[in-house]
Scaffold this motif. Sequence first.
Motif, mmCIF file in Angstrom:
data_model
loop_
_atom_site.group_PDB
_atom_site.id
_atom_site.type_symbol
_atom_site.label_atom_id
_atom_site.label_comp_id
_atom_site.label_asym_id
_atom_site.label_seq_id
_atom_site.Cartn_x
_atom_site.Cartn_y
_atom_site.Cartn_z
ATOM 1 N N ALA A 110 71.580 18.923 56.715
ATOM 2 C CA ALA A 110 71.340 19.765 55.650
ATOM 3 C C ALA A 110 70.489 21.124 55.448
ATOM 4 N N LEU A 111 68.776 20.226 56.595
ATOM 5 C CA LEU A 111 68.092 21.643 56.404
ATOM 6 C C LEU A 111 67.915 22.092 57.765
ATOM 7 N N VAL A 112 68.855 21.998 58.911
ATOM 8 C CA VAL A 112 69.112 23.392 59.473
ATOM 9 C C VAL A 112 70.128 23.880 59.214
ATOM 10 N N PHE A 113 70.951 23.800 58.297
ATOM 11 C CA PHE A 113 71.392 24.354 57.541
ATOM 12 C C PHE A 113 70.607 25.674 56.801
ATOM 13 N N VAL A 114 69.706 25.339 56.086
ATOM 14 C CA VAL A 114 68.649 25.835 55.578
ATOM 15 C C VAL A 114 67.855 26.713 56.308
ATOM 16 N N ALA A 115 67.706 26.203 57.430
ATOM 17 C CA ALA A 115 66.610 26.802 58.451
ATOM 18 C C ALA A 115 67.507 28.095 58.796
ATOM 19 N N ARG A 116 68.960 27.974 59.498
ATOM 20 C CA ARG A 116 69.642 29.054 60.132
ATOM 21 C C ARG A 116 70.138 29.915 59.342
ATOM 22 N N LEU A 117 70.553 28.979 57.928
ATOM 23 C CA LEU A 117 71.843 30.360 57.020
ATOM 24 C C LEU A 117 71.092 30.971 56.470
ATOM 25 N N GLY A 118 69.973 29.721 55.679
ATOM 26 C CA GLY A 118 69.058 30.438 54.500
ATOM 27 C C GLY A 118 69.751 30.488 53.550
ATOM 28 N N PRO A 119 69.279 30.475 52.274
ATOM 29 C CA PRO A 119 68.096 30.794 52.002
ATOM 30 C C PRO A 119 66.934 29.883 52.431
ATOM 31 N N ALA A 120 65.712 29.873 53.160
ATOM 32 C CA ALA A 120 64.649 29.166 54.168
ATOM 33 C C ALA A 120 63.873 28.750 52.470
ATOM 34 N N ASP A 121 63.866 28.300 51.595
ATOM 35 C CA ASP A 121 63.683 27.753 50.275
ATOM 36 C C ASP A 121 63.753 26.485 50.679
ATOM 37 N N TYR A 122 61.878 25.660 50.631
ATOM 38 C CA TYR A 122 62.058 24.111 50.991
ATOM 39 C C TYR A 122 61.522 23.050 49.758
ATOM 40 N N SER A 123 61.586 23.782 48.924
ATOM 41 C CA SER A 123 60.083 23.886 48.043
ATOM 42 C C SER A 123 60.994 22.546 47.131
ATOM 43 N N SER A 124 62.247 22.266 47.155
ATOM 44 C CA SER A 124 62.869 21.218 46.618
ATOM 45 C C SER A 124 63.137 19.779 47.504
ATOM 46 N N LEU A 125 62.650 19.707 48.926
ATOM 47 C CA LEU A 125 62.661 18.950 49.440
ATOM 48 C C LEU A 125 61.891 16.998 48.700
ATOM 49 N N PRO A 126 60.836 17.115 48.979
ATOM 50 C CA PRO A 126 60.277 16.382 47.814
ATOM 51 C C PRO A 126 61.677 15.485 46.959
ATOM 52 N N TYR A 127 62.321 16.108 46.136
ATOM 53 C CA TYR A 127 63.289 15.381 45.471
ATOM 54 C C TYR A 127 64.112 15.415 45.888
ATOM 55 N N TYR A 128 64.816 15.281 46.857
ATOM 56 C CA TYR A 128 65.776 14.563 47.832
ATOM 57 C C TYR A 128 65.072 13.753 48.661
ATOM 58 N N LEU A 129 63.751 13.567 48.700
ATOM 59 C CA LEU A 129 63.061 12.574 49.637
ATOM 60 C C LEU A 129 63.321 11.421 48.934
ATOM 61 N N SER A 130 62.965 11.463 47.812
ATOM 62 C CA SER A 130 62.588 10.635 46.555
ATOM 63 C C SER A 130 63.705 9.781 45.226
#
Length: 381
Positions: A110-130
């Motif tokens: 999913a992170l690859v899709f965010v990087a390639r297709l956007g939108p490149a917003d990673y602010s919610s990543l801590p919620y996914y990791l936890s």
Amino acid sequence: MSTTSPGRVARPFRPRLEHSRFLTERHFGAFDGVRAIAAAMVVLFHFGGAATAPINGWLGVHLFFVLSGFLITTLLLREEARRARVSLVEFWIRRLFRIVPAYAVVLAIALVFVARLGPADYSSLPYYLSFSVEWAPPGPGLGAYYGHAWTIGIEQKFYLIWPVMAFVAVPVAFRRPAWRLGVITGLGFATIWFPGVLVHYLVIGFGCAIAVLMNSRRGFAVVRPLTTPVGGAAALSALIVVQIVARSAADSLGSEVPVVLAYGACAALAIPGFVVPSGFVTAVLSAAPLRWIGARSYSLYLIQTVAAVTVGQVIRPAHIGWGGALVALAASLLAADLIYRYVEQPMIRVGKRLVGRHRERSERDRGLTSEPGGGAVSEIG
């Protein structure tokens, strides 16, 4: 005097499921079929737009919740019966290697899709990791490809607390069905005051409650009528009716919470009918194709969005119907099979080896001999 006509062989009478038989069942094949149906409903609902909306597939995750609560509580109860104790370390190791590897792989995709297709917003990543996706603020980024992972966080947090409260936190003398059902009842009262996210935890609790009842001889007598053809059919019919009217009922009530609770309760009451070894419903749900899909249902649920996007299925209900939804389901199944074969199964085996080593070490320290793992049942993610 025989009442059977000449030349005909009397069919053997099949009694209702006995408690002793239930305690020896090692795998409930019908559950694979239920998982397959639940996962398919979710995927079709997500990608079919208005065409598939009437199936109310948004309730499919609650089937997973109920089955998960039943299966995992049954595992814990049988471990306690065999060993007079429950190992939280072994339980959490099993959960870790069952859930996290596939979850992490799909998160990376999913992170690859965010990087390639956007939108490149990673602010919610801590919620996914936890595993706290349900608390992530709405917005672009991972939510577009992996927002449905909130259900995994619900389960993970439930199983951090439930084994402690029901099997470890109180003295042995209090570890009785009444205490465990009391824990679930307490969760029910908490849900009245905080009906938002807690309703999903309570639905898992419904599955736990049925497991507690069926493991107890007295409790089993209460639910035993639901193992009969008539009782099982009635419970299944109630579940189907709620499935059909869910959306209209939620709109009329102005809230999905009562519908989710009713659906979870009906799903829990249907479980005794699903565990009967023989019967028409069990035979249908245990069919090979459904069992194949059911075994891959966890990966299927995780990979659904990125698989659908890969084949060009953009989430726009106005442009997608049953055809697009079925293509998305097929693509998701292919991707799920790869994750199941090369991530899920190998990592589950690693977890089992670590549990085996821990058990051998623990038993050796206590001067006991390790027992083979009898009485285990299949587990849901």
